[in-house]
Design a protein around this motif. Sequence first.
Motif, PDB file in Angstrom:
ATOM      1  N   ALA A   1       0.832  -1.200   0.000  1.00  0.00           N
ATOM      2  CA  ALA A   1       0.000   0.000   0.000  1.00  0.00           C
ATOM      3  C   ALA A   1       0.868   1.251   0.000  1.00  0.00           C
ATOM      4  O   ALA A   1       0.541   2.253  -0.653  1.00  0.00           O
ATOM      5  CB  ALA A   1      -0.928   0.002   1.218  1.00  0.00           C
TER       6      ALA A   1
ATOM      7  N   TRP B   1       2.137   1.728  -3.490  1.00  0.00           N
ATOM      8  CA  TRP B   1       1.028   2.172  -4.345  1.00  0.00           C
ATOM      9  C   TRP B   1       0.743   3.658  -4.151  1.00  0.00           C
ATOM     10  O   TRP B   1       0.705   4.427  -5.119  1.00  0.00           O
ATOM     11  CB  TRP B   1      -0.192   1.329  -4.002  1.00  0.00           C
ATOM     12  CG  TRP B   1      -1.443   1.660  -4.757  1.00  0.00           C
ATOM     13  CD1 TRP B   1      -1.532   2.107  -6.042  1.00  0.00           C
ATOM     14  CD2 TRP B   1      -2.789   1.556  -4.271  1.00  0.00           C
ATOM     15  NE1 TRP B   1      -2.858   2.286  -6.394  1.00  0.00           N
ATOM     16  CE2 TRP B   1      -3.640   1.951  -5.324  1.00  0.00           C
ATOM     17  CE3 TRP B   1      -3.343   1.140  -3.075  1.00  0.00           C
ATOM     18  CZ2 TRP B   1      -5.033   1.960  -5.184  1.00  0.00           C
ATOM     19  CZ3 TRP B   1      -4.717   1.138  -2.947  1.00  0.00           C
ATOM     20  CH2 TRP B   1      -5.554   1.559  -3.986  1.00  0.00           C
TER      21      TRP B   1
ATOM     22  N   ALA C   1       5.263   0.294  -9.832  1.00  0.00           N
ATOM     23  CA  ALA C   1       3.974   0.997  -9.821  1.00  0.00           C
ATOM     24  C   ALA C   1       4.100   2.377 -10.446  1.00  0.00           C
ATOM     25  O   ALA C   1       3.235   2.811 -11.226  1.00  0.00           O
ATOM     26  CB  ALA C   1       3.452   1.103  -8.388  1.00  0.00           C
TER      27      ALA C   1
ATOM     28  N   ILE D   1      -4.651   4.802 -10.975  1.00  0.00           N
ATOM     29  CA  ILE D   1      -4.795   4.239  -9.628  1.00  0.00           C
ATOM     30  C   ILE D   1      -4.918   2.725  -9.695  1.00  0.00           C
ATOM     31  O   ILE D   1      -4.258   1.990  -8.940  1.00  0.00           O
ATOM     32  CB  ILE D   1      -6.026   4.850  -8.935  1.00  0.00           C
ATOM     33  CG1 ILE D   1      -5.811   6.344  -8.683  1.00  0.00           C
ATOM     34  CG2 ILE D   1      -6.331   4.133  -7.621  1.00  0.00           C
ATOM     35  CD1 ILE D   1      -7.049   7.069  -8.199  1.00  0.00           C
TER      36      ILE D   1
ATOM     37  N   GLY E   1      -1.963   0.065  -8.585  1.00  0.00           N
ATOM     38  CA  GLY E   1      -2.253  -0.829  -7.468  1.00  0.00           C
ATOM     39  C   GLY E   1      -1.964  -2.277  -7.804  1.00  0.00           C
ATOM     40  O   GLY E   1      -1.350  -2.999  -7.002  1.00  0.00           O
TER      41      GLY E   1
END
Length: 520
Positions: A337, A340, A467, A481, A485
């Motif tokens: 996370a 990301w 990413a 996005i 992800g």
Amino acid sequence: MNQVGSESIFIDSPYSRANVRKGILHYLLGRGMSAIAGFATVILLVRHMNVPAYAGYAAIIGLTVIAGMLAGLGMERALTRFIPEGHLHHPPRQLSRFIWLTTALRLAVMSLVVAGMYFSWPQLAAQFSGLVGKMPLGAIFLIVGTAMFQLLSAVMQALVQQKTLTRVMVVQWGGRLLLILALIMTHSEISLEQAIWLMAIPDCIGSLILAVVVQRYLSKRAANGRYMPPAKECWPPWREVGRLSLNNYGYNLLAALPQGSAMIVLAAALLAAPFVAAYGFFINLIDRIKQYLPLQFMLNLAEPVLIAGYVKDQDFGRLCHHNRLLYQVNLLLLMPALAWLASVAPQMTSLLTGGRYADHAWILPVLILQLALGSHATIIQIVINAVGKSEVLAISGASALISMAAAIALMIVSGHAGWIAVAPLVYEMVNNGVAVAGLRSRGFDYSPHWRFHAKLLAATGLAWISADFSAAHVDAPLAQIFIAGLTALFGFAAAILLLRAFDSGDVHTLKELLRKEREK
């Protein structure tokens, strides 16, 4: 006869593996519903409140949490530590007296804190953006309701009554969501006072429900002869309860500044309303997400069981190993996370807020990193409390707070007060380091597993690079996005497997924990 009774106490107690597993499905479903309602509440409020009103709301929520910390006296940790012991080894009347005396003490201290805030409110309001000069009535109910709900939740958690607690939480967050939707249908914007009442009413109702549920549980237990061992000594040991409570109280106060609530209040005193509103939104969002990460999600279920297990067998290695598993699973979600959000934080912020606060989107990955470091502080606090060395917490908290205060002072003097969002990282690093050193110096061989952390950082770096590269080749923000992800997730997973970050023993332990307990 006494031996049979002793076995019955442990087998039929809330801390047996079979009993914990029995409520897991309901626990997961209920927590999931609460997560959806909580996340929706945060998004709806930020979209339907103007910037000054949301800044004031964020400041009041921060003050509410600080008030709860001031009145806490470390009671939640004392309850978590001693309720399992009282349930397993002492008569119901002693456990009931301990719980309700602690509850009465919390309510009395909370009343004093509220009175102090009421009379000093004009001075507080003058310091913070968006606050009115007179203390809102809803803020009083919010402070008291939140504090009592937290304490009674700690009681339910220590008794491993997660099924009932989760139902109450669903009602709490579901009620908030319904109230917000009703206001949105009749008003174009939600005012500051309305937002406060939206938080206060469900907390007060939830506290009353929990009080009734706890009393019913204690009465039922008193009527069950299997849970009535003879009273061989005066319990609880109030001196030990007081020592543990005060050490944790000091630690919690020292740890208050790097937490979201205090940082919002500090930002409101130093910076303009747009930054305060943005910072408050990010912190409220992360707080909702934080509750459903594996460590925090299962902490309410696992902590009293881990402590009860250590009280029973005194196996320090087993205690540390099980805590470490919760921590590692937490990092498996937090680190991808982080990769990301580091690549698409502005796009994510614009999507969630309807185009607001994108200039401050860099705060999101910083908060994720703080959460990762704080996860380790959570497990080591459990270990320290279980082994009875809570003085280590005060030492580590004081050292970390001094370091963080120096960092904040440097930022303010240099004219970069907006970077105070980074300062809590200093606190978390120093706090973890001093706590580990303090535990080891007292003869407890606790290992932070540096090799695992090095591999995890390498995997996160690779996920971030992949990413960022994939998002750069897409124009639409929503597509950026989504693709970033997926890339971060698969890149992180591949790196973890290639680097062999996990030991085979960890997988074996997880299987053992999930294996059906055999009744003797």
